[in-house]
Motif scaffolding. Sequence first.
Motif, PDB file in Angstrom:
ATOM      1  N   VAL A 198       3.719 -55.783 -43.704  1.00 61.61           N
ATOM      2  CA  VAL A 198       2.594 -54.860 -43.527  1.00 61.61           C
ATOM      3  C   VAL A 198       3.103 -53.485 -43.109  1.00 61.61           C
ATOM      4  CG1 VAL A 198       0.469 -54.471 -42.267  1.00 61.61           C
ATOM      5  CG2 VAL A 198       1.030 -56.737 -43.021  1.00 61.61           C
ATOM      6  N   ALA A 199       4.136 -53.456 -42.264  1.00 62.48           N
ATOM      7  CA  ALA A 199       4.649 -52.158 -41.825  1.00 62.48           C
ATOM      8  C   ALA A 199       5.272 -51.400 -42.998  1.00 62.48           C
ATOM      9  CB  ALA A 199       5.675 -52.362 -40.724  1.00 62.48           C
ATOM     10  N   PHE A 200       6.014 -52.110 -43.844  1.00 62.76           N
ATOM     11  CA  PHE A 200       6.588 -51.440 -45.017  1.00 62.76           C
ATOM     12  C   PHE A 200       5.481 -50.902 -45.903  1.00 62.76           C
ATOM     13  CE2 PHE A 200      10.343 -54.388 -44.478  1.00 62.76           C
ATOM     14  CZ  PHE A 200      11.107 -53.397 -43.912  1.00 62.76           C
ATOM     15  N   ASN A 201       4.447 -51.713 -46.075  1.00 65.25           N
ATOM     16  CA  ASN A 201       3.354 -51.287 -46.923  1.00 65.25           C
ATOM     17  C   ASN A 201       2.685 -50.040 -46.362  1.00 65.25           C
ATOM     18  OD1 ASN A 201       1.534 -52.088 -49.198  1.00 65.25           O
ATOM     19  ND2 ASN A 201       0.093 -51.800 -47.537  1.00 65.25           N
ATOM     20  N   ARG A 202       2.626 -49.959 -45.035  1.00 66.44           N
ATOM     21  CA  ARG A 202       1.970 -48.820 -44.408  1.00 66.44           C
ATOM     22  C   ARG A 202       2.818 -47.549 -44.571  1.00 66.44           C
ATOM     23  NH1 ARG A 202       1.061 -44.867 -42.056  1.00 66.44           N
ATOM     24  NH2 ARG A 202       0.056 -44.435 -40.056  1.00 66.44           N
ATOM     25  N   TYR A 203       4.131 -47.700 -44.476  1.00 63.32           N
ATOM     26  CA  TYR A 203       4.958 -46.497 -44.374  1.00 63.32           C
ATOM     27  C   TYR A 203       5.698 -46.118 -45.650  1.00 63.32           C
ATOM     28  CZ  TYR A 203       4.142 -46.230 -39.409  1.00 63.32           C
ATOM     29  OH  TYR A 203       3.542 -46.093 -38.194  1.00 63.32           O
ATOM     30  N   ASN A 204       5.690 -46.983 -46.693  1.00 63.61           N
ATOM     31  CA  ASN A 204       6.524 -46.579 -47.829  1.00 63.61           C
ATOM     32  C   ASN A 204       5.820 -45.641 -48.787  1.00 63.61           C
ATOM     33  OD1 ASN A 204       4.911 -48.214 -49.371  1.00 63.61           O
ATOM     34  ND2 ASN A 204       6.482 -49.690 -49.882  1.00 63.61           N
ATOM     35  N   GLY A 205       4.547 -45.358 -48.549  1.00 64.86           N
ATOM     36  CA  GLY A 205       3.886 -44.305 -49.305  1.00 64.86           C
ATOM     37  C   GLY A 205       3.768 -44.561 -50.784  1.00 64.86           C
ATOM     38  N   MET A 206       3.783 -45.850 -51.191  1.00 67.08           N
ATOM     39  CA  MET A 206       3.676 -46.134 -52.614  1.00 67.08           C
ATOM     40  C   MET A 206       2.224 -46.125 -53.077  1.00 67.08           C
ATOM     41  SD  MET A 206       6.836 -47.637 -53.803  1.00 67.08           S
ATOM     42  CE  MET A 206       6.576 -49.220 -54.503  1.00 67.08           C
ATOM     43  N   GLY A 207       1.305 -46.119 -52.132  1.00 65.76           N
ATOM     44  CA  GLY A 207      -0.096 -46.041 -52.515  1.00 65.76           C
ATOM     45  C   GLY A 207      -0.680 -47.343 -53.022  1.00 65.76           C
TER      46      GLY A 207
ATOM     47  N   TYR B 188      11.638 -56.516 -49.845  1.00 62.63           N
ATOM     48  CA  TYR B 188      10.450 -55.750 -50.235  1.00 62.63           C
ATOM     49  C   TYR B 188      10.469 -54.382 -49.556  1.00 62.63           C
ATOM     50  CZ  TYR B 188       5.763 -53.985 -50.281  1.00 62.63           C
ATOM     51  OH  TYR B 188       4.691 -53.146 -50.430  1.00 62.63           O
TER      52      TYR B 188
ATOM     53  N   PRO C 159      12.941 -46.382 -47.502  1.00 56.93           N
ATOM     54  CA  PRO C 159      12.226 -45.348 -48.255  1.00 56.93           C
ATOM     55  C   PRO C 159      10.956 -44.942 -47.510  1.00 56.93           C
ATOM     56  CG  PRO C 159      11.915 -47.492 -49.257  1.00 56.93           C
ATOM     57  CD  PRO C 159      12.872 -47.696 -48.134  1.00 56.93           C
ATOM     58  N   LEU C 160      11.066 -43.903 -46.709  1.00 55.06           N
ATOM     59  CA  LEU C 160       9.961 -43.533 -45.819  1.00 55.06           C
ATOM     60  C   LEU C 160       9.177 -42.374 -46.389  1.00 55.06           C
ATOM     61  CD1 LEU C 160      11.187 -43.608 -42.164  1.00 55.06           C
ATOM     62  CD2 LEU C 160       9.443 -44.965 -43.254  1.00 55.06           C
ATOM     63  N   GLU C 161       7.889 -42.472 -46.308  1.00 52.90           N
ATOM     64  CA  GLU C 161       7.071 -41.301 -46.640  1.00 52.90           C
ATOM     65  C   GLU C 161       5.923 -41.281 -45.653  1.00 52.90           C
ATOM     66  OE1 GLU C 161       5.940 -40.636 -50.646  1.00 52.90           O
ATOM     67  OE2 GLU C 161       7.791 -41.513 -51.365  1.00 52.90           O
TER      68      GLU C 161
ATOM     69  N   ALA D  42       2.550 -39.267 -46.569  1.00 47.17           N
ATOM     70  CA  ALA D  42       1.728 -39.614 -47.723  1.00 47.17           C
ATOM     71  C   ALA D  42       0.381 -40.158 -47.280  1.00 47.17           C
ATOM     72  CB  ALA D  42       2.437 -40.659 -48.568  1.00 47.17           C
TER      73      ALA D  42
ATOM     74  N   VAL E 220      -2.195 -42.726 -46.735  1.00 48.66           N
ATOM     75  CA  VAL E 220      -2.028 -44.153 -46.516  1.00 48.66           C
ATOM     76  C   VAL E 220      -3.223 -44.883 -47.086  1.00 48.66           C
ATOM     77  CG1 VAL E 220      -1.882 -45.933 -44.794  1.00 48.66           C
ATOM     78  CG2 VAL E 220      -0.668 -43.814 -44.495  1.00 48.66           C
ATOM     79  N   VAL E 221      -2.919 -45.923 -47.829  1.00 45.25           N
ATOM     80  CA  VAL E 221      -4.006 -46.683 -48.417  1.00 45.25           C
ATOM     81  C   VAL E 221      -4.414 -47.766 -47.445  1.00 45.25           C
ATOM     82  CG1 VAL E 221      -4.664 -48.107 -50.327  1.00 45.25           C
ATOM     83  CG2 VAL E 221      -3.145 -46.193 -50.664  1.00 45.25           C
TER      84      VAL E 221
ATOM     85  N   LEU F 128      -1.688 -50.932 -37.948  1.00 50.54           N
ATOM     86  CA  LEU F 128      -1.045 -50.551 -39.205  1.00 50.54           C
ATOM     87  C   LEU F 128      -2.059 -50.331 -40.311  1.00 50.54           C
ATOM     88  CD1 LEU F 128       1.955 -52.995 -39.114  1.00 50.54           C
ATOM     89  CD2 LEU F 128       2.108 -50.548 -39.266  1.00 50.54           C
TER      90      LEU F 128
ATOM     91  N   LEU G  63       8.058 -46.527 -38.463  1.00 49.06           N
ATOM     92  CA  LEU G  63       8.410 -47.814 -39.059  1.00 49.06           C
ATOM     93  C   LEU G  63       9.373 -48.592 -38.176  1.00 49.06           C
ATOM     94  CD1 LEU G  63       8.314 -49.660 -41.511  1.00 49.06           C
ATOM     95  CD2 LEU G  63      10.184 -48.361 -42.461  1.00 49.06           C
TER      96      LEU G  63
END
Lengths: 507, 210, 104, 551
Positions: free
Chosen positions: C49-58, D199, B162-164, B167, B169-170, B95, C6
């Motif tokens: 971690v998976a949400f952080n990877r895929y939600n594209g919030m940067g 979250y 909310p999927l993107e 985008a 990925v950081v 990930l 995800l």
Amino acid sequence: MTQFSVPWKQSPPLEYRGPARGIVALARMVYTMATPIVSRFPGPILLGAIIGGTLLVWAHWMLFGFVETIAASDVNGAAHSVWGQTLTTAEIGAYLDAHSIVASGILKYLLWPLQLELLRDLVGLGAIFGLFNLIPVYAIWWERKVAGRIQSRMGPMRVGGWHGWAQSFADGVKLVGKEDLVPEQADAMLFRVAPYLAFVPSLLAFLCLPLGSYWVFRNVDVALIFIIAMVGVEVVGVIVAGWASNNKWSVYGAMREACQMVSYEIPMTTVLLIPIMTAGTLNMVQIGDMQTGGWFSWNAFHNPFTFIAFITYYIASLANCKRAPFDLPESESELVAGFHTEYSGFRWALFFFAEYAAMFVVSALAVTLFLGAWHTPIPATWAFEEDSIVKIFLNGVLFSSPFWFIFKCFIFIYIQLWIRWTLPRIRIDQVLYSCVQVMFPIACVALVGHAVWMVLLDGTVFSDIIRWILGLLTAAVTFGFLSVAAFGYRNGRQMVGYLAVKQLPGA
Amino acid sequence: MTLRLKKILLLMTPLAIAMFIAAAPVHAADTDLSLSDQGIQTSADGGLLEALMFYACAGVILASGLAICLSKNIVRMAVYLFGTLAAVALMYFLLLANFIGVIQLIVYAGGTLILLIFGVMLTSKSPWAKFEVKRSELIAAGVVCALFAGMLLFVVVNAEWPLETDAVVVGSSMTQFGTGLLTNYLVPFEAISVLLLVVMIGAAYMARQE
Amino acid sequence: MFEIGLTHYLVVATLLFVMGIFVMITKRNAIGILIGVEMVLNGANINLVAFNRYNGMGNIDGQIVSLFVIVLAAAEAALAVAICMNFYKNLNTVDVDHGDTLAG
Amino acid sequence: MTELIAEIPAWFPKASEFLTFSPELAWVATLCLIMLAPLAIGRDARITAGLAIVGIAVTAFFTFKVMGIVSAEGPQTGLTPDRTGGMLIADNLSLFFKLFLLTFLVGVSILWMSVSANQEDDAPEFFVLMVGSALGMSLMVSTQNILMMIIAIEFASLPSYAIVGFNKQKRIAAEASLKYMIFGSVSAAVMLYGASLIYGFFGTLDVAQIALNAGPVLEAGGANRLLVGLGMFCLFVGIAFKISAVPFHFWCPDAFQGAKTEVTAWLSVASKAAGLLLLMRLAHVFCMYAGAEVLHGVAIVIAIFATITCTVGNLSAYKQTSTKRMLAYSSIAHAGYMMAAAAILVDANKVESFSAISAVLAYVVVYMLMNLGAFGVVALLESKNGGDDSITAFAGLGWKTPVLAIPMLFCLVSLVGIPPFAGFITKWYLLAALGETGVGLYWALAIVIVINTLISLWYYMRVIVQMFLRESDKPATDVPMSGALLVNVCGVLLIVLLIFSNPLKNRSDKYSAGLFAASPTALAGEGAKDSLAQSSPQAGGTESLENNHGG
């Protein structure tokens, strides 16, 4: 031949089944055939193996580099996937034709698989696996030689010819051939798994270990913590081994190991924060590259606190890979070898591989973080322009190369051996006392002091003066040690005798 | 002549695990260093290999989890937990959360788990700390958990996250972690450090021999 | 099937969570229950971690939260093992069913 | 590296921000002082307790100072100025709760000094854990962020596990702390899983932002609604564990019986009050931003939990023979009463919400006095008769040791909620708040509370009957001065507060009104926005929220 009869029931001769049978047969065959030859030409073969290995690496490098040039020249390249095949055989053929390289039908098919990253990874893994196996094999032999010399004897002398250099290979064959015993009351499953739990992490640590600026299998951004984690995770295997043996001494050994490792990880990690603060990164390659400016730019001499940190780290790392004087988990005199009492044969060898590999890894961390990584004491800025193969070679010898990295690591392994055969083992309460009440406060003071130094004094003239003083001091100590060693080497036996005679009462 | 399959599998483990890390889509060596300095990595176009690695990790996690559920030996449970934790760490690498992955390894697998094993070793009198569970209880718990799992899976699969995916990925840049912990997350960071201090005193007191 | 997204990670996390609940329900040993707790926390962490990877919030908020979760789990395990050892010293077992002095 | 150092002024908190954070800093300093003092001045119990009280006084001084700032400039978000709202809030509610906790901590310390200090060698550890759990509880009430909330709950719980089992040689203490720890860690794990789902869905852990986006989701239904509901329920489990609402109450009697009585007194009030006020704050934020209509279901859930909690608590208290256990069940019942007020909060952002929160604040204060008094008497009695806390141990106490029996009588009658004591007036506020809504559900809740009050009368009466109507040949108990003073002050205050109930009501009205006037992340209502513009100097906190709201 007389047949002796024994009063106890004789166990049938060990029979190997399955793949083991083949391996043993092969090992026996190699041994009977190769040993006579090898023992005739020991020196040249060792040298040849080293040269051959180097050439092999060069050949890989050239080949892969060539394919990369082809791939880079492909302007309308397809999407680059993990599998990495951007080129078809036809494209390779076209390139070869265009550059008037003899494009036989076979060459393009041979080159095509080289662009697969998977293949490269396999080659790299093979190299790492080889290094991982060679280091313990060599270090075990060396340990026996050093122990011998410290005790005024010769150590292994026979196998292989020159100073018994093939002793470890012979031991290896012996260990593979030994019976794989599992005690009746042991938890068989855990007993079998435990050596791998110790072995695999120390192998994984090698994946992120940079031997040179470009000599790293995976340049991970968190390589440093990954390596520390792998050294720390190794303890699980030891604890499980001690537990699963169902032996009182083994459990004691495992308990001591757990105590010792978990507590010493704290000062060790704390002092490792100091080079991290200096470098501002966790990437081992970047940390290594920052120390290009020769002897005085090495992190250990940055300021007094890094110097203290270096020494603290080294002592803590001894405890972390359970070397003397902290080798309580396996103290042979009180715990009958501790956690590996019940192990034999191949599994026992795995523990030894793990231990010696861990020794190399912690030394490599010390070298990378504090002592200039793969750089020589000469500043790399003085290096030649690399326009010919001779100059490339000279650059490698004089300024930076994996060779230097391994050389420095082995200096520290040597110090570990030296300490082991000269210092007495300390008690478990002393071990924990020295961790919590000595090492940890020192580590904290060094950390805070370094932070203050970085903010207030970094880059000033005073800081430079201190750096030079520390560097010169270390140089003097190193030189003194080397001269004493040289003197001892020259007058080896006389010196021992002389000192002994002088110190004896009535002399 | 029997093939010792287990032995071979065990011998393969180091190589196999090495392969996972080797094939992880984070090719830090290949990416532009200046980009990875800022913690920006383009989204990994993993394809088949990523899928294979994901399924392998998931397989290890679920298999060792199941083994924990079914095991009657507490020491073995702890060792199986090691499998779960290590595979979860690999999943973090997949990930692109390298830092969390190594922290998982160093804190969870290297610290917490050892603490648990230590606790097991100190508190089980007989070498095989086995314990029996009534079959009826096991079945009841299984049914409850299966229903629960069904509901959760339904929710998780059908919810509109909310999927993107496209985008940028950081990745886990150290700088980002550092600034994050000292700005937005300063208060939790300080709070948790004081918590650790208090817990340390409490644990030392509870475990101390009089 | 071969496009990992995800949902795949969430399914693994969910199953880990449910298995953790199962372990908590069925195990008698206090440390066994703790192992179940660790499994649940790991499930939560995979989620984060998976949400952080895929939600594209940067941002890396999810990763930082999962860092806190790991630290919390470590703190909890330390204290829990100490308490289990104290229990063992008093009752000679860590079987929670033997703790039946307090009831009613 | 040098760039980073040069950047320090940009993100490093300013001195003024440290001031809003000063009570917590003083609190941590107290912790460190207690911990390090043994190195310098030895492990004497009384000196340690004295140090703790000095530290508490300093903390209280800073709390007053911040209170002045808050009343002048409105709520502050300490140390998180222009980034995320609500990591740590200094507003009237949190400051009230800090003062409440500090006062209570002093009371418990005095009780401890008169009961346990003589035979205690581990005073520094005890006070570190005690003050630590208090800090955790105060953090629980001063946050709007789910991450911070979870950390604070753990912060309050983990030291509590240790102080429950503080008496290491006692079998029941070990058992109590193990049970408490297991329930606590399970609920924390479930709560964290819920937080991870929340979250994932909202991309944030700030309750205000979640509430803003939750409204439409909860209206729309489907899997999303189920998911958000599930996540919120998981979070509720964690809070309900702290409150010991009924399906999650199993730890409560065991832990309370096994622990030292001072610790029981501490946990029975502080832990529950912290959980309740956290629940109320979350409920309030949620109803401000998410729209009242969709939250009707949540209100019903909380109401049902409240009903079950007080009924089960009261019914289980009947068959108890141990006084501590009986009081533990009674504390469950009281938590149920207070939860009823939380149900109102969810339903409407109207005038009755003021009275609900004000009723709860008043209730908590009086409840602290009642429980400190009752448990104090139990502790003093227990310390003199070899740890016997059964109800029969009270036999004949009324005539032989009136200095204990009279405050016990006052506290118990006040716990029932019968007129001559302050327990009555606060229960009346609660019922009035329920009645003001004019909604059938709350009327039903009020009736349930009244019925429960009648039920509870009988088990409290058992102790009173033992004290005054049963004979005993045991000699009179000689009570230490400070302990007797403490419980009697509690008893007297219960009467005083009834007589002067207006100041109590006024102050709790003021605190609750302050909470509603300008929450730092308030942006829903127009009025709230206006008051925010004049009151909050750091408007940045709302900016990020608004941006998120818009986008």
